[in-house]
Design a protein around this motif. Structure first.
Motif, short mmCIF file in Angstrom:
data_model
loop_
_atom_site.label_atom_id
_atom_site.label_comp_id
_atom_site.label_asym_id
_atom_site.label_seq_id
_atom_site.Cartn_x
_atom_site.Cartn_y
_atom_site.Cartn_z
N ASP A 21 46.07 49.28 18.24
CA ASP A 21 46.15 48.09 17.34
C ASP A 21 47.11 48.54 16.45
N TYR A 22 47.15 49.59 15.64
CA TYR A 22 48.35 50.18 14.95
C TYR A 22 49.36 50.20 15.40
N THR A 23 49.51 50.71 16.66
CA THR A 23 50.82 51.10 17.36
C THR A 23 51.44 49.62 17.45
N ARG A 24 50.73 48.73 18.04
CA ARG A 24 51.10 47.31 18.33
C ARG A 24 51.86 46.75 17.46
N GLN A 25 51.10 46.67 16.11
CA GLN A 25 51.49 46.17 14.91
C GLN A 25 53.12 47.05 14.43
N ARG A 26 52.81 48.43 14.60
CA ARG A 26 54.20 48.99 14.34
C ARG A 26 55.37 48.36 15.17
N ARG A 27 55.23 48.23 16.44
CA ARG A 27 56.32 47.81 17.22
C ARG A 27 56.48 46.27 16.52
N LEU A 28 55.76 45.39 16.23
CA LEU A 28 56.17 44.19 15.62
C LEU A 28 57.00 44.13 14.54
N VAL A 29 56.55 45.03 13.54
CA VAL A 29 57.08 45.28 12.21
C VAL A 29 58.18 45.53 12.42
N ALA A 55 49.22 46.03 6.74
CA ALA A 55 49.15 44.83 5.66
C ALA A 55 50.15 43.88 5.85
N THR A 56 51.36 44.50 6.38
CA THR A 56 52.74 43.82 6.49
C THR A 56 52.28 42.76 7.78
N ALA A 57 51.76 43.28 8.95
CA ALA A 57 51.57 42.37 9.97
C ALA A 57 50.55 41.41 9.78
N LEU A 86 36.39 39.88 7.20
CA LEU A 86 35.92 40.42 6.00
C LEU A 86 34.58 40.62 5.47
N ALA A 87 33.62 39.57 6.05
CA ALA A 87 32.24 39.61 5.70
C ALA A 87 31.44 40.61 6.43
N VAL A 88 31.95 41.09 7.69
CA VAL A 88 31.30 41.95 8.57
C VAL A 88 31.99 43.36 8.65
N GLY A 89 33.27 43.50 8.18
CA GLY A 89 33.99 44.62 8.08
C GLY A 89 34.57 45.02 9.47
N ASP A 90 34.54 44.04 10.70
CA ASP A 90 35.05 44.46 12.01
C ASP A 90 35.80 43.23 12.62
N SER A 91 36.45 42.99 13.50
CA SER A 91 37.04 42.09 14.59
C SER A 91 37.37 42.86 15.61
N ALA A 92 37.49 41.59 16.62
CA ALA A 92 38.18 41.96 17.91
C ALA A 92 39.77 41.57 18.05
N LEU A 96 43.82 41.80 13.03
CA LEU A 96 42.71 41.89 11.82
C LEU A 96 41.86 43.14 11.88
N ARG A 97 41.78 43.50 13.07
CA ARG A 97 40.75 45.06 13.23
C ARG A 97 41.67 46.28 12.60
N PRO A 98 42.89 46.27 12.68
CA PRO A 98 43.49 47.22 11.74
C PRO A 98 43.40 46.95 10.08
N LEU A 99 43.84 45.71 9.90
CA LEU A 99 43.61 45.45 8.38
C LEU A 99 42.40 45.77 7.84
N LEU A 100 41.30 45.50 8.52
CA LEU A 100 39.91 45.63 8.00
C LEU A 100 39.33 47.33 7.87
N HIS A 101 40.02 48.18 9.02
CA HIS A 101 40.02 49.39 8.70
C HIS A 101 40.61 49.90 7.63
#
Length: 299
Positions: A21-29, A55-57, A86-92, A96-101
């Motif tokens: 997930d973080y790698t995918r957002q890195r490519r986009l940003v 956060a930027t993504a 945000l309520a449960v702390g996780d997402s698919a 959103l998943r990396p942001l919650l982490h």
């Protein structure tokens, strides 16, 4: 500079799915904010870099959905998904998943994510500004919470809250005003006029002048006035590094310097911003990054 894999490991991101997930957002940003991405990789500690990218993504994804002409359905679904996450702390969701982490590592991010989400309808339902006061309400409700998604990660949590907010508010006021001038061609193409009607009237410029890309003395005076006001607010942001931990100051200095270079480029472009946006030359941007990288190394 660490390799990306080592950067993720240093940041404590070990789960394979999260790393993807973080790698995918890195490519986009890196694609749409190239200079900012290079600054993150060169100038921030590796344990922080993936979190700033996440956060930027998230900010960019939310902004895109708010701008979609689908009656708000896409944004409404995203808003629910974010609030549930945000309520449960996780997402698919891979954004959103990396942001919650990241929010689990930097708990202060949660409050700013909620404020940003609450302000996003102002951008989604945007119909223009009647006056400067309307623009300032937009900055308070949407632009500032968006900026704080990153600022809360790079500024010191021990910094004086009033000083921090005042400097962030001044900086993002200048940055948003710069964006609205610099992105005129794109925004007008989408049917959005982002300059206050009161300001246009004062400079004897009509919406039709802008839509027809009339490079008149009045238009040039309008842009110059707005960009000089933007520059004054951005210059106040030069004190922001003092509110950051020492290891983050090179990045904050570069962040402000790159925006000032963009302002200079827009001023030099004048009425031609009606045709395309302006940006710093690659050489000037690289000069800022190299200078701060060396300064960081000496520290």
């Amino acid at each position: 500079m660490h390799t990306w894999g080592r950067t993720l490991t240093t940041a404590g991101i070990h789960d394979p799915r999260l790393r993807d997930d973080y790698t995918r957002q890195r490519r986009l940003v890196s694609g749409y904010r190239r200079n900012a991405y290079i600054a993150v990789r060169l100038l921030l500690p590796p344990e922080l870099a993936p979190h700033v990218i996440a956060a930027t993504a998230f900010m960019h994804h939310t902004d895109l959905l708010a701008d979609q002409p689908d009656g708000g359905d896409g944004f409404a679904a995203w808003e629910k998904e974010v609030r549930d996450g945000l309520a449960v702390g996780d997402s698919a969701h891979p954004v959103l998943r990396p942001l919650l982490h990241t929010a689990s590592v930097h708990p202060g991010l949660r409050e700013h994510a909620e404020r940003f989400l609450a302000g996003a309808p102002m951008d989604r339902d945007f119909s223009g500004f009647a006056d400067e006061a309307g623009y300032q309400r937009y900055v308070d409700a949407y632009s500032l919470p968006a900026f704080m998604l990153v600022a809360c990660l790079v500024l010191s949590p021990d910094a004086d809250a009033d000083d921090s907010r005042a400097l962030c508010r001044s900086y993002i006021d200048g940055s948003q005003r710069l964006d609205f001038v610099n992105d005129l061609a794109e925004d007008l193409g989408d049917g959005r006029l982002t300059l206050p009607e009161e300001t246009l009237t004062r400079h004897e410029v009509s919406r039709s002048d802008l839509e027809r890309k009339r490079d008149t003395p009045h238009c040039r005076a309008l842009f110059r006035d707005l960009l000089e006001q933007s520059r004054r607010d951005l210059l106040a942001g030069r004190s922001l590094p003092e509110l950051a931990p020492p290891a983050h100051r090179a990045f904050v200095r570069a962040f402000v310097a790159l925006e000032l270079l963009t302002n200079d480029a827009a001023l030099a472009k004048g009425g031609r911003v009606l045709h395309e946006s302006a940006g710093p030359s690659p050489r000037a941007a690289l000069g800022v990054l190299i200078r701060e990288y060396r300064r960081r190394g000496r520290r």
